[in-house]
Design an enzyme around this catalytic site. Structure first.
Site: not given
Ligand code: BGC
Length: 742
Positions: A261
């Site tokens: 993530d």
């Molecule tokens: C989120 C993810 C997301 C990523 C990219 C993170 O803060 O938890 O689900 O895909 O950001 O935007």
């Protein structure tokens, strides 16, 4: 020979000698192409592939013509373009998309065929936008209604989430776009998501929190998976040895790429050795500010390279990561067979509408619904969600939509604009990421008074409120602070009921919430965020043009305290900060115990005999269904055999409708704690008035098993089991008992 002729001759010779390298030959087997490409790469090139080169891409090998990996959120449509080096939107004018219903709405359809349609259509948009990885779908389990991201997931039941996630992935990936299933694992709350360390039993892990991920990998064939921000066993999930090496790769044989993530990596050595492939979104030192740094400063950047150069980590570790990344690239960016995709097509809008139609749950109806537009008279619509563009906000799943049909627009078009008045009723704040927009009480009071006065003059009131995508509601990064509806909606609803009892509540939210007024209103519709076509779906269900067939993918408890996760104090939710340990976002190593263990959602309500206000699986129709006596093909089932259960289901009403026939099984007596019953199969069938269908389910011993942590294996105990069949987890009129033999 002149110099020019010499150069030309040399070029011709080189050209003649050059054969297409294996890695560029689309007909060669992928594994051969991977080995060939790898053999041509320098260590620098290998390491570069293991981390971001921008906010949403990781590099290929430019020298070799291997393209970068382009990623985008996900999961409800393709997110607008983000700047290369910061989180701002790039302001492109060609990146507006279709917003598909939220995944929790998809789960509420209980229709895997719609999940396939969802995956196909969102995949076409991702391909058209030239994305290789769509960051979704999400299958974290709905443990508490306070979790700000439940709307991005598929509800509280691991079986339902498993069945629904598989077709989405399969159809999405046919576009040459990888699914990135998230957030692996146990990202079940937003509060302290960066370092909360939940402790749960292996049974809870294997029976509740892992099955949908397992199905996504083993049946869906997901090409990538995203690590969660939180920890498990005191180690961050993005480089968690047990999760990534032992379970994901060891037990499930995952051959795709693990992506962090964004900002989920915290340690070079762990990132190198514990199964992470691509690091995204990190900041300098893994901290939270976007200060000066290069992508080479990522944990899997120069630090990783130096570990290899010093001999502390063998180069084979990088090779293994690069193999997985190349596999991802050959499946997506370098997939010469992939289609071209399409954007905002009529087919995509029709798909969004069809999913929305089947996702709306009719919780209650004393006969006021459906509303006949010709006979309804003056309609008053009240509530911010009737007009708010609910594709805005929510965090990373936010979408820039080309079109958006609001409920008010759709209701006006169906009932006639002159017949429909609107009152705001309450103000719900602007979308402000991470902050709550406070509205002065005086404004709320006057909006409420205006709505109540108008309600007294109307023939029917349709209240369209609920939650929205602002911080502290259904939004990434924060959990809800309260189970109640925000902005004084409960007071408003009570006053509207007093002014006009002909009121329909048609709320939009990604979560359950308290409904203290439920017994006083004649009808309640419950729906999640439905995207581009959502207003049209809602209007069609209100008028009966669409007969509702959605079923709750989560329980709606009467009170928050009735939910398993909230029955054990702060240790269980949200956890307790420690005195010592890592500090992230100002929070010191929060520890948490999932004290309700395997009794999540309806498993808790059923087993502890604490009825939910509306149970998991519940949802009414404008017709009615009756269940006949279930027949078993045999009364006993052997450990290697199976039996079938057949139940007649009849449409006893006067119009066509769809029913989700649900099979739950309970172990009557077990040596370990087991839920009263668990969902094991379901079938959504459409019946004409008066029609009866025999619905058949196969029951096999694996459906009777629990996870035996000591043996690290699934085990079923001989004895008597009960099959419960019906239209919700508590309305199971058809029951049958059978025995599992030794
Ligand atoms: C989120 C993810 C997301 C990523 C990219 C993170 O803060 O938890 O689900 O895909 O950001 O935007």
């Amino acid at each position: 020979m002149t110099r020019k002729t010499l150069t030309l001759a040399l070029a011709c010779t080189l050209y003649a000698a050059a054969e297409t390298p294996v890695y560029l030959n689309p007909d060669a087997p992928i594994e051969q192409r991977i080995e060939d490409a790898l053999s041509r790469m320098t260590l620098e090139e290998k390491v570069a592939m293991c981390h971001a080169q921008s906010k949403f891409s990781s590099p290929g090998v430019p020298r070799l013509g291997i393209p970068e990996v382009r990623m985008s959120d996900g999961p409800h449509g393709v997110r607008a373009e983000i700047n290369w080096d910061n989180w701002g939107y790039a302001g492109w004018t060609n990146d507006s998309v279709t917003a598909f219903p939220a995944l929790t709405a998809l789960a509420a359809t209980w229709n895997p065929a719609l999940s396939a349609i969802y995956g196909k259509n969102v995949g076409e948009e991702a391909r058209y936008r030239e994305k290789d990885v769509l960051l979704g779908p999400g299958v974290n389990i709905y443990r508490t209604p306070l979790n700000g991201r439940n709307f991005e997931y598929m509800g509280e039941d691991p079986y339902l989430a498993s069945v629904m996630v598989v077709p989405y992935i399969q159809e999405l990936q046919k576009n040459g776009v990888a699914a990135c299933v998230k957030h692996f694992a146990a990202n079940n709350q937003e509060q302290w998501r960066g370092n909360v360390n939940p402790t749960m039993s292996d049974r809870a892990l294997y029976e509740i929190y892992l099955p949908a991920f397992k199905a996504a990998v083993e049946q869906g064939g997901a090409w990538s998976i995203m690590g969660a921000y939180n920890k498990l066993w005191n180690q961050h999930c993005c480089h968690n040895k047990r999760l990534l090496e032992d379970i994901l790769r060891g037990e499930w044989g995952f051959d795709g790429a693990v992506i962090t993530d964004w900002g989920g990596a915290h340690d070079t050595r762990e990132a190198a050795l514990n199964g992470l492939d691509i690091e995204m979104g990190s900041f300098t030192n893994g901290l939270t500010t976007e200060s000066e740094f290069t992508y080479d400063d990522y944990y899997l950047g120069k630090g990783f390279r130096e570990l290899i150069q010093s001999g502390e980590v063998p180069e084979s570790v990088a090779d293994d990561k690069v193999r997985r990344i190349l596999r991802l690239i050959f499946r997506t960016a370098m997939n010469t067979g992939k289609p071209f995709g399409s954007l905002c097509s009529p087919e995509h809008y029709a798909a969004a509408k069809a999913i929305g139609d089947e996702s709306i749950v009719l919780l209650k109806n004393s006969g006021i619904l459906p509303l006949d537009p010709a006979k309804t008279g003056r309609v008053l619509v009240v509530g911010d969600n009737a007009v708010r563009r609910l594709t805005d906000g929510g965090g990373s799943s936010e979408l820039k939509v080309k079109d958006y049909i609001s409920p008010l627009q759709a209701i006006r078009s169906v009932f006639g604009a002159d017949n429909v008045d609107f009152a705001e009723g309450y103000r719900a704040g602007r979308p402000m990421y991470g902050r709550v927009d406070e509205i002065p009480a005086a404004i709320q009071d006057s909006l409420r008074a205006e709505a109540v006065a108008k309600a007294a003059q109307a023939d029917v009131v349709i209240f369209i409120g609920g939650l929205n995508k602002n911080a502290g509601q259904d939004c990434e990064g924060t959990d809800r602070e309260s189970y109640d509806l925000p902005f004084g909606q409960d007071v408003l609803i009570e006053e509207l009921i007093n002014a006009n009892p002909n009121i329909v509540i048609a709320n939009i939210s990604g979560n359950a919430y308290a409904m203290p007024w439920a017994d006083k209103v004649p009808a309640i519709l419950h729906t999640s965020y439905l995207g581009t076509m959502g207003g049209a779906s809602m209007a069609d269900v209100l008028t009966g043009a669409v007969n509702p067939s959605g079923k709750l993918p989560y329980s709606i408890p009467v009170r928050l305290a009735d939910c398993g996760a909230h029955s054990f104090g702060v240790e269980s939710y949200p956890g307790v900060e420690s005195e010592t340990g890592d500090v992230l976002f100002g929070v010191c190593a929060p520890q948490q115990t999932y004290a309700e263990d395997i009794l999540v959602g309806y498993r808790w309500h059923d087993t502890k005999k604490i009825p939910a206000r509306y149970p998991f699986g519940h949802g009414l129709s404008y017709t009615t269904f009756a269940y006949g006596k279930p027949e078993l093909s045999a009364k006993t089932i052997s450990p290697d055999g199976s039996i079938t259960l057949t139940v007649p289901v009849t449409n006893t009403g006067s119009r066509e409708g769809a029913e989700v026939v649900q099979l739950y099984i309970g172990d009557d007596k077990a040596s370990v704690l087991r839920p009263l019953k668990e969902l094991k199969a379901f079938d959504k069938i459409t019946l004409a008035p008066g029609e009866t269908r025999e619905v058949k389910f196969t029951i096999s011993p694996d459906m009777l098993a629990f996870f035996d942590a000591d043996a690290h294996a699934w085990r079923s105990e001989p004895g008597t089991f009960t099959a419960y069949v019906g239209g919700s987890s508590t309305a199971t009129p058809a029951k049958a008992k059978f025995r599992l033999t030794e």
